[in-house]
Design an enzyme around this catalytic site. Structure first.
Site, PDB file in Angstrom:
ATOM      1  N   HIS A 201      10.591  14.700  14.676  1.00 12.58           N
ATOM      2  CA  HIS A 201      10.027  15.798  15.480  1.00 12.58           C
ATOM      3  C   HIS A 201      10.276  15.605  16.968  1.00 12.58           C
ATOM      4  CE1 HIS A 201       6.187  13.839  16.817  1.00 12.58           C
ATOM      5  NE2 HIS A 201       6.238  13.217  15.673  1.00 12.58           N
TER       6      HIS A 201
ATOM      7  N   GLU B 204       5.500  19.538  14.954  1.00  7.74           N
ATOM      8  CA  GLU B 204       5.003  18.618  13.928  1.00  7.74           C
ATOM      9  C   GLU B 204       3.543  18.280  14.184  1.00  7.74           C
ATOM     10  OE1 GLU B 204       4.272  14.471  12.234  1.00  7.74           O
ATOM     11  OE2 GLU B 204       4.071  15.204  14.263  1.00  7.74           O
ATOM     12  N   GLU B 205       3.235  18.056  15.465  1.00 12.13           N
ATOM     13  CA  GLU B 205       1.888  17.585  15.834  1.00 12.13           C
ATOM     14  C   GLU B 205       0.805  18.631  15.590  1.00 12.13           C
ATOM     15  OE1 GLU B 205       1.300  14.629  16.419  1.00 12.13           O
ATOM     16  OE2 GLU B 205       2.998  13.655  17.389  1.00 12.13           O
TER      17      GLU B 205
HETATM   18 ZN    ZN Z   1       4.940  11.639  15.213  1.00 12.53          ZN
END
Ligand code: ZN
Length: 344
Positions: free
Chosen positions: A59, A204-205
């Site tokens: 990511h 992603e986070e």
């Molecule tokens: Zn990560």
């Protein structure tokens, strides 16, 4: 280390990954990959031809903050993007990446009431992010609005430094280490009878979003996510919480978030372990009770995609600055590169 430094210092709060994406595009092109960007903002680099499709994912985004409100005195309030402990935000120098203004990047300081003015009860209660503000040195709302806008992403102060020998500290090691690994793997990829895709994923986070989209469009036979994981070699972490040590090798994930994240496919795990052993690459086994990676969504895509994770142990995850060991990154790159060959 120059490329890694550039990646770490770039801003890439979830959903605002342009700076990181631009670096990846440039490097993938230099590595002679076919490069594309999909509609959600993932950058996809492809190399090779063949029946097998192997997808690597790292990511591009980092945890950070985002401008929510500007008050009449010119102070900025914010929301958190990703899982940040409120206690690490206070009194940090931050960069508001305000690309719609001539100033570009604006420096701010997360303000708080100094200890001298605090009441006894204030000391006992940890400060919440809602009660913090960012001081950008503006005298009022009008002046502040010339510098920043509602919705501007905010990163912690860019940093990157070699500390002692192979120990390095920096901002956004999660997951610029993975982005760096993708570039190095694609640069040195030998001719294989397979299509290898390296994906710099978005968001992603905040819910593994980019990886979900990319796994669908690529439809790989196998996938490996490259990310960071929590080292346990600092004071006050029990070895039952994390036994991972910096410098002892990348980690091979067995499962994440007690099984709520990826449960590594037995075949992929077996290939990773066998490849590491055969090539004398040190590794550590990782069973995670918290935290997930892109693999957690990729392995449930389409009809199921056998997936695994190779991680670089780091300290102080999701804070303004982390620490890692250079050799763990090198060995992660080696392990994934060799594993691709075994999966073809
Ligand atoms: Zn990560």
């Amino acid at each position: 280390m120059e490329l890694l430094e550039k990646l770490c210092k770039a801003g890439g709060v979830s959903g605002f990954e342009e700076e990181v994406r631009d670096i990846l595009i440039e490097e993938f092109k230099k590595a002679k990959c076919e490069v594309s960007v999909d509609k959600i903002g993932n950058v996809i680099a492809k190399k090779g031809r063949g029946k097998r499709r192997i997808m690597l994912a790292a990511h591009m985004d980092e945890v950070g903050l985002l401008v929510k409100h500007i008050n009449k005195e010119g102070y900025v309030s914010f929301v958190k993007i990703g899982g940040i402990d409120d206690r690490v935000i206070v009194n940090q120098v931050v960069k508001i990446r305000s690309k719609y203004h001539l100033k570009g990047i604006v420096t701010g300081v997360v303000g708080m009431k100094p200890p001298h003015l605090q009441k006894k009860k204030d000391e006992k209660e940890p400060l919440k992010y809602e009660d913090m503000f960012i001081d950008i040195g503006a005298k009022n709302k009008k002046e502040a609005e010339k510098l920043v806008s509602i919705g501007d992403p905010i990163t912690f102060m860019p940093s990157f430094e070699v500390m002692n020998k192979d120990m390095v500290c920096g901002k956004a090691l999660d997951n610029r280490l993975g982005c760096y690994a993708l570039i190095k793997i694609m640069q040195n990829l030998p001719k294989l009878d397979a299509e290898v895709y390296a994906v710099g994923t978005t968001q992603e986070e905040v819910g593994l979003k980019g990886a979900r989209v990319a796994a669908y469009s690529i439809n790989p036979d196998y996938s490996i996510a490259i990310d960071i994981t929590m080292a346990g070699d600092t004071p006050h972490i029990k070895e039952t919480e994390s036994n991972l040590k910096l410098g002892k090798g990348p980690s091979i994930t067995i499962l994440e978030a007690s099984g709520r994240g990826v449960v590594t496919h037995p075949e992929v795990k077996e290939v990773l372990v066998r490849t590491a052993t055969k090539n004398n690459i040190p590794y550590q086994m990782d069973v995670l009770e918290g935290g997930m990676t892109d693999a957690a969504i990729i392995y449930m895509s389409r009809e199921g995609i056998p997936s695994g994770v190779v991680s670089i142990p780091m300290r102080y995850t999701h804070g303004p600055v982390g620490v890692f060991h250079r050799r763990d990154l090198e060995n992660a790159i080696k392990l994934v590169s060799k594993t691709i060959k075994s999966l073809c």
